[in-house]
Design a protein around this motif. Structure first.
Motif: not given
Length: 398
Positions: A242-246, A268-270, A374-376
């Motif tokens: 979810a964090l990577v998508a945001a 970094a790798l995403a 975006q809250p997680v």
């Protein structure tokens, strides 16, 4: 006289409209004049028998709707304290039994070894017999690990760091360093029997690996990154996604990005394009550097303490976008430099809404717009809240 609980405060108490507080109350509960709580529609039966004694969870009495509301309210309140508002997206909640990283405590007491989370506001350890937040693969190791430590003379208080790596469970036990062939064989037998990927001990001089049949890695952005014992990972794979998508949405498709407080390379790798990654933990940045080089990823990794030496405006201006994911203290000095930088977009990931809001205030004052947050909630049923936010430069009116 009775009052209705309208929200849950930062430390987990239910609060009425006139400011009365009640422990273990959910929105919609009724707080009676004598202080008793009458459960309402959002008050669920806590699933774990250790609740509320165990400090691993504070909010198991909240259903998903009210827990999501708590996560969002924490961020809204922090922003409001700084005079800020922003569009808050629906909270993303990681499911029960999905924690792939956790630190338990261990203590020899009364002739046996206790392993579990500390009690709320106490150093006393709850010797867990069930857990509704840990991944089942990790919880399954608690009882046999308890027996192993007891057999081999665990005498002091220490920590048990658990993580799920690509190869299986990674275990690091502190205040523990049994010697001798018999102890070594017992550890090997334990690891083979339970499918442990690595077993390390640390008696105060650094981690010493006792079992690692193949190099332990964690896959980030499709790259297998060497995982140092006890290294930081996002708490759940679901929350990480979810964090990577945001973050990817916030930065768009930059040619060059700086990833600050990069850790092992979760972001970094995403990211597309070229990436400069800065991190103060030497073992983490060396892991990222080696993995990126092996896969010919365009990532330049630098060991850099961003608290002592934040990137300057001139350095920041070289990039199209910035990603930062600081520790709980936030990134005051780095945010101050970033506030005046000529960068197109900033993705800010935070595990502390208060320090995030403080840094956001500096950026907004320098012409940035906080586009969305975006809250997680990947620390299920806890008061620990995370977020990812998007900042863009406001168009000049001139």
């Amino acid at each position: 006289m009775s009052d209705i609980i309208i929200r849950v405060a930062a430390r987990g108490d239910g609060v009425t409209e006139n400011g009365r507080h009640a422990a273990f109350a959910a929105p919609g509960d009724t707080l009676s004049a004598d202080g008793s709580v009458v459960p309402g529609p959002h008050h669920q039966t806590p699933p774990c028998g250790h609740f509320p004694r165990c400090g691993g969870c504070q909010l198991q009495h909240l259903d998903d709707e009210s827990y999501a509301g708590f996560v969002t309210d924490r961020i809204a309140s922090a922003l409001d304290a700084q005079g800020l508002t922003a569009p808050l997206r629906p909270a993303h909640l990681s499911p029960p039994r999905s924690r792939r990283r956790a630190t338990l405590h261990a203590e020899a007491k009364g002739g046996r070894v206790l392993i579990g989370f500390s009690e709320e506001k106490s150093h006393a350890i709850v010797d867990i017999a069930e857990c509704h937040i840990l991944a089942p693969e990790l919880f399954a190791l608690v009882a046999p690990l308890r027996a192993l430590l007891q057999r081999w003379g665990f005498k002091r208080r220490g920590d048990v760091h658990l993580a799920l790596a690509d190869q299986g469970a990674d275990i690091l036990v502190t205040s523990f360093s049994p010697d001798g062939l018999e102890a070594a064989e017992a550890i090997i037998a334990f690891c083979q029997r339970h499918g442990v990927a690595r077993f390390s001990v640390d008696d105060g001089l650094g981690a010493e690996t006792r079992w690692e049949p193949e190099p332990v890695t964690i896959t980030l952005g499709g790259v297998a990154v060497p995982l140092p014992p006890g290294a930081f990972l996002q708490a759940t794979q679901d929350g990480e996604a979810a964090l990577v998508a945001a973050v990817r949405e916030a930065v768009g498709n930059p040619r060059a990005t700086a990833d600050l407080f990069a850790g092992l390379g979760t972001f970094a790798l995403a990211l597309p394009g070229k990436v400069y990654a800065a991190e103060g933990a030497r073992d983490a940045i060396l892991s990222l550097k080696g993995a990126a080089n092996a896969q010919h990823r365009p990532v330049f990794a630098e060991h850099r303490d961003l608290y002592r030496r934040p990137l300057t405006k001139a350095e920041l201006d070289r990039f199209d976008a910035i990603v930062l994911d600081p520790p709980r203290a936030g990134a005051r000095d780095q945010a101050e430099a970033l506030a005046s930088a000529a960068v197109g977009a900033v993705a800010y990931v935070s595990c502390n809404p208060s320090s995030f809001a403080r840094d956001a205030r500096m950026m907004v004052d320098q012409g940035w717009s906080l586009e969305w947050v975006q809250p997680v909630g990947q620390f299920r049923w806890s008061t620990h809240v995370e977020l990812a936010a998007c900042f863009v430069r406001q168009a000049s009116s001139g």
